[in-house]
Enzyme design. Structure first.
Site, PDB file in Angstrom:
ATOM      1  N   SER A   1      51.548  -2.306  -4.027  1.00 18.88           N
ATOM      2  CA  SER A   1      50.187  -1.790  -3.871  1.00 18.88           C
ATOM      3  C   SER A   1      49.522  -1.567  -5.221  1.00 18.88           C
ATOM      4  O   SER A   1      50.196  -1.214  -6.208  1.00 18.88           O
ATOM      5  CB  SER A   1      50.208  -0.464  -3.107  1.00 18.88           C
ATOM      6  OG  SER A   1      48.923   0.120  -3.070  1.00 18.88           O
TER       7      SER A   1
ATOM      8  N   TYR B   1      52.117   7.928  -1.525  1.00 15.00           N
ATOM      9  CA  TYR B   1      52.106   6.556  -1.011  1.00 15.00           C
ATOM     10  C   TYR B   1      52.313   5.568  -2.161  1.00 15.00           C
ATOM     11  O   TYR B   1      53.176   4.680  -2.094  1.00 15.00           O
ATOM     12  CB  TYR B   1      50.795   6.249  -0.299  1.00 15.00           C
ATOM     13  CG  TYR B   1      50.536   4.763  -0.151  1.00 15.00           C
ATOM     14  CD1 TYR B   1      51.261   4.013   0.763  1.00 15.00           C
ATOM     15  CD2 TYR B   1      49.615   4.105  -0.966  1.00 15.00           C
ATOM     16  CE1 TYR B   1      51.068   2.643   0.880  1.00 15.00           C
ATOM     17  CE2 TYR B   1      49.416   2.742  -0.863  1.00 15.00           C
ATOM     18  CZ  TYR B   1      50.138   2.013   0.058  1.00 15.00           C
ATOM     19  OH  TYR B   1      49.953   0.660   0.159  1.00 15.00           O
TER      20      TYR B   1
ATOM     21  N   LYS C   1      43.525   1.830  12.080  1.00 18.58           N
ATOM     22  CA  LYS C   1      43.991   2.543  10.895  1.00 18.58           C
ATOM     23  C   LYS C   1      43.363   3.913  10.686  1.00 18.58           C
ATOM     24  O   LYS C   1      43.663   4.590   9.700  1.00 18.58           O
ATOM     25  CB  LYS C   1      43.776   1.676   9.646  1.00 18.58           C
ATOM     26  CG  LYS C   1      44.603   0.405   9.658  1.00 18.58           C
ATOM     27  CD  LYS C   1      44.380  -0.447   8.426  1.00 18.58           C
ATOM     28  CE  LYS C   1      44.948   0.198   7.177  1.00 18.58           C
ATOM     29  NZ  LYS C   1      44.890  -0.714   6.012  1.00 18.58           N
TER      30      LYS C   1
END
Length: 322
Positions: free
Chosen positions: A121, A147, A183
Site C-alpha cells: 500500500s 493499516y 466498503k
C-alpha cells in the site's frame, strides 16, 4: 483437473473483481475466488464474473496448510484480500489478516514455484517525508496508521527472508472505480460524492489545516481500478519481482476530482469545505504522488486513464446500475 487455477484472494473486492473480469476478457475462467463475504454486499461483485470455484478465506488457508496435493492445482496467486480500513484500531486483527495470511501464502507460493503477487500500500509511505520512491530503502518508512504498518511489516519480512526476489508487491495509490460500494467509509470520494451530489447538489471536502495548502488543494495520485487491474496482470505475467508503486505519477487536487465529477453529472459545481474530524488530522496525508520510474522501466505500454475520463466512465457505470 486439466488446467491449473489462478487464485484471486479478495476476489469479491474492488481490485480483485476487476482482475477477474479482465482475466475473463482474456479467455481465462479457471479461477478460484477466495474472500470473506461475511454480512457485506460485496458478493454482488461476483455476479459479473466467471470462475471455477469459490472458497472462504479460512477454508482456503486450511486447505493449503493441510493438504499437500492442493499445490498441484494452482498456477498463480493474486493476493488482494486484506482489511483495507485505514481507521481500523484492532492491531491484532490487522496482524492476523494482513501480515500473517500474506506470510503463509508467500512462503507457500515460493516453496511450490507458484507466481505470487500481493497488495502492499501507498499508506506505507506515511507523510512522504522520504518521498514516494519504490527504489528507496523501505526500512526508513514510517506509516501513519496501523493499516499502513500491517502492510509495511510484510514488505520488511519479505526483504529480510529473500522472498522479494521471487514475488511481486504492489503499492497501490488511491484506487477508485466500480465495485467499491461495500466498503462503507473506505469508499472513494467519487462514490461518496456521487451520492452526495445526487442528493444535495453539493460536494463536501475537508478543509486544509496547513497554510501551504488551500482548502481542497490537498493532492492525491488517483488511479482508476481498470488501470490497477491491467498493471497487476501485466506484472504477474511478466514475472517482474520486487516492490512497485502503482499510481499514475500525477498528484491532483481534491478540487480537480470534484470538478470532474460535476462535469460527468452535468451539474454546476458546488463545493462545501467542512471540518476534518479530530481523530484524522494527525494521520492525514496532504500529498501523495507515486514515483513510477521503476515501473516504467518494465516496458509497460498500455498507458493510463486520465482523471476526468476515469471519473466519467465510473459515473456512467454507476448510472447504469441504478
Amino acid at each position: 483437473m486439466s488446467k491449473k487455477w489462478t487464485v484471486v484472494t479478495g476476489g469479491a473486492g474492488l481490485i480483485g473483481s476487476q482482475i477477474i473480469e479482465d482475466l475473463n476478457n482474456l479467455g481465462q475462467e479457471n479461477i478460484l475466488v477466495v474472500d470473506h463475504l461475511g454480512t457485506s454486499e460485496k458478493w454482488k461483485n461476483l455476479r459479473r464474473n466467471q470462475f471455477d470455484d469459490y472458497m472462504e478465506r479460512e477454508d482456503f488457508l486450511a486447505k493449503i496448510q493441510n493438504v499437500g496435493s492442493f499445490k498441484t492445482q494452482i498456477k498463480d496467486i493474486y493476493h488482494l484480500g486484506a482489511c483495507s480500513s485505514t481507521t481500523e484500531k484492532d492491531a491484532t486483527y490487522l496482524i492476523h489478516n494482513n501480515f500473517e495470511f500474506t506470510k503463509i501464502l508467500a512462503e507457500y507460493s515460493v516453496a511450490n514455484n507458484i507466481s505470487f503477487l500481493y497488495a502492499s500500500s501507498a499508506a506505507t509511505y506515511g507523510e512522504g517525508e522520504f518521498g514516494y520512491d519504490d527504489k528507496a530503502p523501505i526500512q526508513r518508512l514510517k506509516p501513519l496508521n496501523m493499516y499502513g504498518y500491517s502492510k509495511q511489516i510484510f514488505d520488511l519480512y519479505a526483504e529480510k527472508r529473500g522472498l522479494s526476489k521471487s514475488i511481486t508487491g504492489l503499492k497501490y495509490f488511491n484506487v477508485f472505480g466500480f465495485g467499491e460500494a461495500h466498503k462503507g467509509e473506505m469508499r472513494s470520494l467519487v462514490l461518496k460524492g456521487y451520492e452526495q451530489i445526487l442528493k444535495t447538489g453539493t460536494l463536501q471536502l475537508f478543509k486544509s489545516y496547513r497554510p501551504e495548502y488551500k482548502d481542497g488543494e490537498q493532492k492525491r495520485d488517483f488511479l482508476y481500478v481498470k488501470d490497477a487491474s491491467k498493471i497487476s496482470i501485466y506484472l504477474l505475467e511478466q514475472k517482474k519481482y520486487g516492490l512497485f508503486n502503482v499510481g499514475r505519477g500525477v498528484g491532483e487536487t481534491w478540487n480537480s476530482l470534484a470538478l470532474a465529477m460535476f462535469k460527468a453529472l452535468g451539474i454546476p459545481p458546488s463545493i462545501q469545505y467542512i471540518e476534518m474530524p479530530e481523530h484524522l488530522r494527525g494521520k492525514y496525508q496532504y500529498y501523495t504522488c507515486a514515483n513510477m520510474d521503476k515501473f516504467h522501466e518494465t516496458g509497460y505500454k498500455l498507458g493510463f486513464t486520465g482523471l476526468e475520463e476515469a471519473v466519467a466512465d465510473y459515473v456512467s457505470l454507476l448510472q447504469k446500475e441504478t
